[in-house]
Design a protein around this motif. Structure first.
Motif, PDB file in Angstrom:
ATOM      1  N   ASN A   1       0.847  -1.185   0.000  1.00 45.52           N
ATOM      2  CA  ASN A   1       0.000   0.000   0.000  1.00 45.52           C
ATOM      3  C   ASN A   1       0.882   1.235   0.000  1.00 45.52           C
ATOM      4  OD1 ASN A   1      -2.059   1.858   0.277  1.00 45.52           O
ATOM      5  ND2 ASN A   1      -2.593   1.291   2.377  1.00 45.52           N
ATOM      6  N   GLY A   2       1.321   1.635  -1.186  1.00 39.35           N
ATOM      7  CA  GLY A   2       2.194   2.799  -1.295  1.00 39.35           C
ATOM      8  C   GLY A   2       1.465   4.092  -0.987  1.00 39.35           C
ATOM      9  N   ALA A   3       2.080   4.932  -0.166  1.00 38.27           N
ATOM     10  CA  ALA A   3       1.471   6.210   0.212  1.00 38.27           C
ATOM     11  C   ALA A   3       1.678   7.224  -0.907  1.00 38.27           C
ATOM     12  CB  ALA A   3       2.083   6.717   1.512  1.00 38.27           C
ATOM     13  N   SER A   4       0.920   7.032  -1.977  1.00 36.88           N
ATOM     14  CA  SER A   4       1.035   7.912  -3.140  1.00 36.88           C
ATOM     15  C   SER A   4      -0.212   7.752  -4.000  1.00 36.88           C
ATOM     16  CB  SER A   4       2.271   7.553  -3.975  1.00 36.88           C
ATOM     17  OG  SER A   4       2.123   6.262  -4.547  1.00 36.88           O
ATOM     18  N   PHE A   5      -0.356   8.629  -4.968  1.00 39.05           N
ATOM     19  CA  PHE A   5      -1.497   8.523  -5.873  1.00 39.05           C
ATOM     20  C   PHE A   5      -1.364   7.283  -6.753  1.00 39.05           C
ATOM     21  CE2 PHE A   5      -1.057  13.220  -5.182  1.00 39.05           C
ATOM     22  CZ  PHE A   5      -2.121  13.308  -4.307  1.00 39.05           C
ATOM     23  N   GLU A   6      -0.148   7.008  -7.186  1.00 40.86           N
ATOM     24  CA  GLU A   6       0.069   5.787  -7.963  1.00 40.86           C
ATOM     25  C   GLU A   6      -0.209   4.555  -7.102  1.00 40.86           C
ATOM     26  OE1 GLU A   6       2.164   8.285  -7.698  1.00 40.86           O
ATOM     27  OE2 GLU A   6       2.231   9.131  -9.728  1.00 40.86           O
ATOM     28  N   GLY A   7       0.126   4.658  -5.824  1.00 39.03           N
ATOM     29  CA  GLY A   7      -0.152   3.557  -4.909  1.00 39.03           C
ATOM     30  C   GLY A   7      -1.639   3.304  -4.757  1.00 39.03           C
TER      31      GLY A   7
ATOM     32  N   ILE B   1       3.760  14.489  21.168  1.00 36.28           N
ATOM     33  CA  ILE B   1       4.269  13.998  19.884  1.00 36.28           C
ATOM     34  C   ILE B   1       4.183  15.114  18.846  1.00 36.28           C
ATOM     35  CG2 ILE B   1       3.903  12.366  18.008  1.00 36.28           C
ATOM     36  CD1 ILE B   1       2.817  10.394  20.091  1.00 36.28           C
ATOM     37  N   TYR B   2       5.339  15.493  18.296  1.00 37.70           N
ATOM     38  CA  TYR B   2       5.415  16.517  17.256  1.00 37.70           C
ATOM     39  C   TYR B   2       6.366  15.976  16.184  1.00 37.70           C
ATOM     40  CZ  TYR B   2       3.599  19.364  21.085  1.00 37.70           C
ATOM     41  OH  TYR B   2       2.851  19.843  22.134  1.00 37.70           O
ATOM     42  N   TYR B   3       5.810  15.497  15.087  1.00 36.38           N
ATOM     43  CA  TYR B   3       6.604  14.880  14.044  1.00 36.38           C
ATOM     44  C   TYR B   3       6.544  15.689  12.761  1.00 36.38           C
ATOM     45  CZ  TYR B   3       7.977  10.477  16.232  1.00 36.38           C
ATOM     46  OH  TYR B   3       8.572   9.529  17.012  1.00 36.38           O
ATOM     47  N   LEU B   4       7.662  15.725  12.075  1.00 32.15           N
ATOM     48  CA  LEU B   4       7.765  16.364  10.768  1.00 32.15           C
ATOM     49  C   LEU B   4       7.824  15.246   9.730  1.00 32.15           C
ATOM     50  CD1 LEU B   4       8.175  19.085   9.262  1.00 32.15           C
ATOM     51  CD2 LEU B   4      10.630  18.731   9.518  1.00 32.15           C
ATOM     52  N   PHE B   5       6.896  15.271   8.767  1.00 30.23           N
ATOM     53  CA  PHE B   5       6.843  14.242   7.734  1.00 30.23           C
ATOM     54  C   PHE B   5       7.655  14.689   6.522  1.00 30.23           C
ATOM     55  CE2 PHE B   5       2.722  11.676   8.695  1.00 30.23           C
ATOM     56  CZ  PHE B   5       3.211  11.406   9.969  1.00 30.23           C
ATOM     57  N   GLY B   6       8.557  13.811   6.078  1.00 29.56           N
ATOM     58  CA  GLY B   6       9.401  14.126   4.938  1.00 29.56           C
ATOM     59  C   GLY B   6       9.102  13.248   3.741  1.00 29.56           C
ATOM     60  N   SER B   7      10.105  12.986   2.928  1.00 29.26           N
ATOM     61  CA  SER B   7       9.918  12.175   1.729  1.00 29.26           C
ATOM     62  C   SER B   7       9.562  10.748   2.115  1.00 29.26           C
ATOM     63  CB  SER B   7      11.185  12.191   0.875  1.00 29.26           C
ATOM     64  OG  SER B   7      12.287  11.671   1.593  1.00 29.26           O
ATOM     65  N   GLU B   8       8.815  10.087   1.236  1.00 25.40           N
ATOM     66  CA  GLU B   8       8.366   8.713   1.411  1.00 25.40           C
ATOM     67  C   GLU B   8       7.383   8.545   2.569  1.00 25.40           C
ATOM     68  OE1 GLU B   8      11.706   6.093   1.607  1.00 25.40           O
ATOM     69  OE2 GLU B   8      12.656   6.910  -0.177  1.00 25.40           O
ATOM     70  N   SER B   9       6.768   9.630   2.999  1.00 27.89           N
ATOM     71  CA  SER B   9       5.779   9.564   4.079  1.00 27.89           C
ATOM     72  C   SER B   9       4.357   9.679   3.556  1.00 27.89           C
ATOM     73  CB  SER B   9       6.030  10.688   5.085  1.00 27.89           C
ATOM     74  OG  SER B   9       5.739  11.961   4.496  1.00 27.89           O
ATOM     75  N   GLY B  10       4.214  10.029   2.294  1.00 32.18           N
ATOM     76  CA  GLY B  10       2.903  10.319   1.731  1.00 32.18           C
ATOM     77  C   GLY B  10       2.644  11.814   1.719  1.00 32.18           C
ATOM     78  N   ALA B  11       3.146  12.513   2.733  1.00 30.30           N
ATOM     79  CA  ALA B  11       2.971  13.963   2.781  1.00 30.30           C
ATOM     80  C   ALA B  11       3.698  14.637   1.631  1.00 30.30           C
ATOM     81  CB  ALA B  11       3.482  14.506   4.114  1.00 30.30           C
TER      82      ALA B  11
END
Length: 385
Positions: free
Chosen positions: A207-213, A274-284
């Protein structure tokens, strides 16, 4: 090497916090927030964002009034999908069972034969799997749901995951599922293994976190449910809907990289610290670039989800911050976040109170509603209220 822009903001932050006790640093940081925001606080902006995107006007993005420069906009907005119902591509399609598929187990691929889909649990962190089953026209097979599955028609289904998105073994066993579809994003694994040992078909899907996924997931779940042709239909519809919305966004978003919005996604659970920064490969990252903006966390080399640091956020210096609605509320709204994390106030987004929030079960849910998520966020970011 930090940019001049970053060095100025970092120096400002350190001027308040360096060489003093924790109590004094805390007091000075609070004062800094008040000074920075005194001239731009919007009425009622201490809690959740107060300006929802109107949902009545469903005209294309290109036909509605938009900001001349989205980087200069001030104040929070809430992105709202105009219609979050999922319309199936088929009505109770005929299934071909048994279906033998590949299960991508954490310890290696294995073949699984699915011969009974009368009682299905499709569970994952984002709610994408249940949405996909529904989109195939097989929503009536679902007997339970995860916390992120919130679209119309699923309200009465019992929830089988806890606040930590962990499977509740008792809840699952009570539902007597004949098939469990998951992507491994929630656990514990031993609960699923117990089900498999008792004769329940358990299928792990990619389940890839992307539109293609999202497109590929439609095909995969279609095969698991014994309706591969319907899976292709759903995949085609998802791809076409996303392409149509992205074409509109390309017309209204600034084309020059220098004028594109600098955006980050913060995952917040204030009550738990909890304070997380989402980067590449996170879906964000896919969501941000799909919105015609710059994923500055990805540009700085941040991968996946990592605890937010003051230095990283100041270096990113976003123009806009994406958050989940319950997430920003858990942090005490914008004011609570800025008080807990004063470095946020030193960014352009913090100074302009430029936050866009969206329902937790929607914003990172790549599936049949992906195009509508993009559309709703684009309206909140680029269009005038």
């Amino acid at each position: 090497m930090l940019s001049a822009r970053t060095q100025v903001r970092l120096s400002s932050f350190l001027a308040y916090s360096g060489g003093v006790t924790r109590a004094i640093r805390s007091a000075l940081a609070t004062i800094a927030v008040v000074v920075l925001l005194a001239g731009c606080a919007a009425p009622g902006a201490g809690g959740a964002p107060q300006t929802p995107t109107p949902t009545g006007d469903t005209r294309p993005l290109t036909e509605l009034p938009r900001y001349d420069d989205p980087r200069t906009v001030e104040g929070p907005r809430t992105a709202v999908i105009s219609d979050d119902a999922i319309t199936p591509v088929a009505d109770h399609p005929d299934q071909t069972l048994p279906a033998t598929v590949v299960s991508h187990d954490p310890d290696g691929d294995r073949q699984v034969t699915v011969d009974d889909t009368s009682r299905v649990l499709a569970i994952d962190l984002s709610g994408s799997l249940a949405a996909t089953v529904w989109g195939l026209g097989l929503g009536d097979t679902l007997v339970g749901r995860d916390m992120s599955t919130t679209f119309p028609g699923t309200e009465e289904l019992p929830v089988v995951t806890s606040g930590a998105h962990a499977v509740n073994a008792e809840s699952v066993l009570e539902l007597r599922p004949t098939l469990v579809i998951t992507d491994g994003s929630i656990g514990p694994r031993d609960v699923l293994e117990q089900l498999r040992e008792s004769g329940v078909a358990v299928v792990f899907v990619e389940n890839g976190a992307s539109f293609e996924g999202a497109v590929e997931l439609a095909r995969t779940v279609g095969a698991v449910m014994g309706v591969p042709e319907v899976g292709e239909l759903l995949a085609d519809r998802i791809a076409a809907d996303i392409a149509a919305v992205r074409a509109q966004i390309d017309e209204i978003a600034p084309a020059s990289p220098d004028r594109k919005l600098r955006v980050v996604f913060l995952y917040l659970r204030g009550g738990s610290g909890i304070y997380y920064l989402f980067g590449s490969e996170s879906g964000a990252d896919v969501l941000i670039t799909g919105l015609g903006a710059r994923d500055v966390a990805g540009e700085l080399g941040w991968q996946g989800s990592r605890p937010m640091t003051d230095e990283a956020l100041i270096e990113a210096d976003p123009d806009l911050i994406l958050v989940m609605t319950d997430g920003i509320a858990s942090a005490g709204g914008i004011d609570g976040l800025l008080a807990a994390k004063p470095a946020v106030a030193l960014t352009a987004a913090g100074q302009h109170r430029r936050f866009v929030d969206m329902a937790d079960g929607e914003i990172l849910s790549f599936g049949p509603r992906s195009a509508r998520v993009l559309d709703a966020l684009a309206r909140a970011i680029y269009l005038k209220p």
